[in-house]
Design a protein around this motif. Sequence first.
Motif, mmCIF file in Angstrom:
data_model
loop_
_atom_site.group_PDB
_atom_site.id
_atom_site.type_symbol
_atom_site.label_atom_id
_atom_site.label_comp_id
_atom_site.label_asym_id
_atom_site.label_seq_id
_atom_site.Cartn_x
_atom_site.Cartn_y
_atom_site.Cartn_z
ATOM 1 N N ASP A 1 0.805 -1.225 0.000
ATOM 2 C CA ASP A 1 0.000 0.000 0.000
ATOM 3 C C ASP A 1 0.840 1.279 0.000
ATOM 4 N N GLU A 2 2.065 1.192 -0.473
ATOM 5 C CA GLU A 2 2.905 2.380 -0.639
ATOM 6 C C GLU A 2 2.672 2.933 -2.043
ATOM 7 N N PRO A 3 2.481 4.231 -2.186
ATOM 8 C CA PRO A 3 2.231 4.812 -3.508
ATOM 9 C C PRO A 3 3.386 4.587 -4.481
ATOM 10 N N CYS A 4 3.032 4.279 -5.722
ATOM 11 C CA CYS A 4 4.026 4.175 -6.798
ATOM 12 C C CYS A 4 3.380 4.625 -8.103
ATOM 13 N N ALA A 5 4.171 4.797 -9.140
ATOM 14 C CA ALA A 5 3.683 5.315 -10.421
ATOM 15 C C ALA A 5 2.711 4.375 -11.115
ATOM 16 N N HIS A 6 2.677 3.097 -10.731
ATOM 17 C CA HIS A 6 1.794 2.125 -11.373
ATOM 18 C C HIS A 6 0.409 2.060 -10.732
ATOM 19 N N ASP A 7 0.203 2.682 -9.581
ATOM 20 C CA ASP A 7 -1.082 2.626 -8.887
ATOM 21 C C ASP A 7 -2.192 3.248 -9.721
ATOM 22 N N LEU A 8 -3.426 2.805 -9.470
ATOM 23 C CA LEU A 8 -4.587 3.367 -10.146
ATOM 24 C C LEU A 8 -5.085 4.588 -9.385
ATOM 25 N N VAL A 9 -5.461 5.619 -10.118
ATOM 26 C CA VAL A 9 -6.098 6.813 -9.564
ATOM 27 C C VAL A 9 -7.216 7.213 -10.521
ATOM 28 N N MET A 10 -8.109 8.043 -10.054
ATOM 29 C CA MET A 10 -9.188 8.517 -10.917
ATOM 30 C C MET A 10 -8.625 9.591 -11.844
ATOM 31 N N ALA A 11 -8.986 9.487 -13.115
ATOM 32 C CA ALA A 11 -8.494 10.446 -14.104
ATOM 33 C C ALA A 11 -9.139 11.805 -13.867
ATOM 34 N N THR A 12 -8.372 12.842 -14.092
ATOM 35 C CA THR A 12 -8.922 14.185 -13.958
ATOM 36 C C THR A 12 -9.824 14.469 -15.150
ATOM 37 N N VAL A 13 -10.900 15.165 -14.877
ATOM 38 C CA VAL A 13 -11.854 15.518 -15.922
ATOM 39 C C VAL A 13 -11.624 16.971 -16.275
ATOM 40 N N LYS A 14 -11.304 17.217 -17.526
ATOM 41 C CA LYS A 14 -11.087 18.591 -17.965
ATOM 42 C C LYS A 14 -12.424 19.170 -18.410
ATOM 43 N N ARG A 15 -12.697 20.367 -17.919
ATOM 44 C CA ARG A 15 -13.939 21.046 -18.263
ATOM 45 C C ARG A 15 -13.603 22.390 -18.864
ATOM 46 N N GLU A 16 -14.448 22.826 -19.766
ATOM 47 C CA GLU A 16 -14.254 24.117 -20.402
ATOM 48 C C GLU A 16 -15.381 25.032 -19.960
ATOM 49 N N TYR A 17 -15.034 26.206 -19.519
ATOM 50 C CA TYR A 17 -16.020 27.179 -19.078
ATOM 51 C C TYR A 17 -15.883 28.434 -19.920
ATOM 52 N N TRP A 18 -16.985 29.107 -20.116
ATOM 53 C CA TRP A 18 -16.999 30.359 -20.842
ATOM 54 C C TRP A 18 -17.542 31.445 -19.923
ATOM 55 N N VAL A 19 -16.962 32.615 -20.046
ATOM 56 C CA VAL A 19 -17.410 33.757 -19.254
ATOM 57 C C VAL A 19 -17.626 34.920 -20.200
ATOM 58 N N ASN A 20 -18.764 35.557 -20.063
ATOM 59 C CA ASN A 20 -19.049 36.754 -20.862
ATOM 60 C C ASN A 20 -18.657 37.983 -20.053
ATOM 61 N N LEU A 21 -17.804 38.796 -20.621
ATOM 62 C CA LEU A 21 -17.399 40.049 -19.981
ATOM 63 C C LEU A 21 -17.954 41.202 -20.782
ATOM 64 N N PHE A 22 -18.488 42.174 -20.086
ATOM 65 C CA PHE A 22 -18.973 43.355 -20.773
ATOM 66 C C PHE A 22 -18.761 44.553 -19.868
ATOM 67 N N ARG A 23 -18.689 45.691 -20.496
ATOM 68 C CA ARG A 23 -18.483 46.931 -19.765
ATOM 69 C C ARG A 23 -19.820 47.663 -19.691
ATOM 70 N N LEU A 24 -20.186 48.065 -18.522
ATOM 71 C CA LEU A 24 -21.436 48.764 -18.313
ATOM 72 C C LEU A 24 -21.161 50.271 -18.317
ATOM 73 N N PHE A 25 -21.787 50.969 -19.227
ATOM 74 C CA PHE A 25 -21.632 52.427 -19.295
ATOM 75 C C PHE A 25 -22.839 53.070 -18.662
ATOM 76 N N VAL A 26 -22.566 53.944 -17.748
ATOM 77 C CA VAL A 26 -23.644 54.665 -17.070
ATOM 78 C C VAL A 26 -23.530 56.139 -17.465
ATOM 79 N N SER A 27 -24.617 56.680 -18.010
ATOM 80 C CA SER A 27 -24.571 58.096 -18.384
ATOM 81 C C SER A 27 -25.113 58.923 -17.236
ATOM 82 N N SER A 28 -24.550 60.100 -17.061
ATOM 83 C CA SER A 28 -24.991 60.949 -15.962
ATOM 84 C C SER A 28 -25.667 62.200 -16.436
#
Length: 90
Positions: free
Chosen positions: A63-90
């Motif tokens: 039970d000592e860790p080694c490079a051959h041990d099984l682990v759960m694969a990382t799941v890569k996710r893609e996220y999108w973010v909408n950026l916008f500039r809010l203009f306020v008139s005075s």
Amino acid sequence: MKPFDLEAAKNGAKVQTRGGKAVRIICFDFKSSSFPIIAAILQDDGSEALKSFSSKGFYFSNDEPCAHDLVMATVKREYWVNLFRLFVSS
């Protein structure tokens, strides 16, 4: 890296070695007292090597860790973010 989760792996979650190699699990119920998981590990030359693992995903029985041990694969996710500039008139 997430530790190996036997139930998640049985339900089809992706598994890899601690060293990053792709894993294809052949069976979870090999008739062995210590190593019931049989998996095909993708080698650098494209071939596969069969290896056996404990139910905790360890390659060696100590039970000592080694490079051959099984682990759960990382799941890569893609996220999108909408950026916008809010203009306020005075």
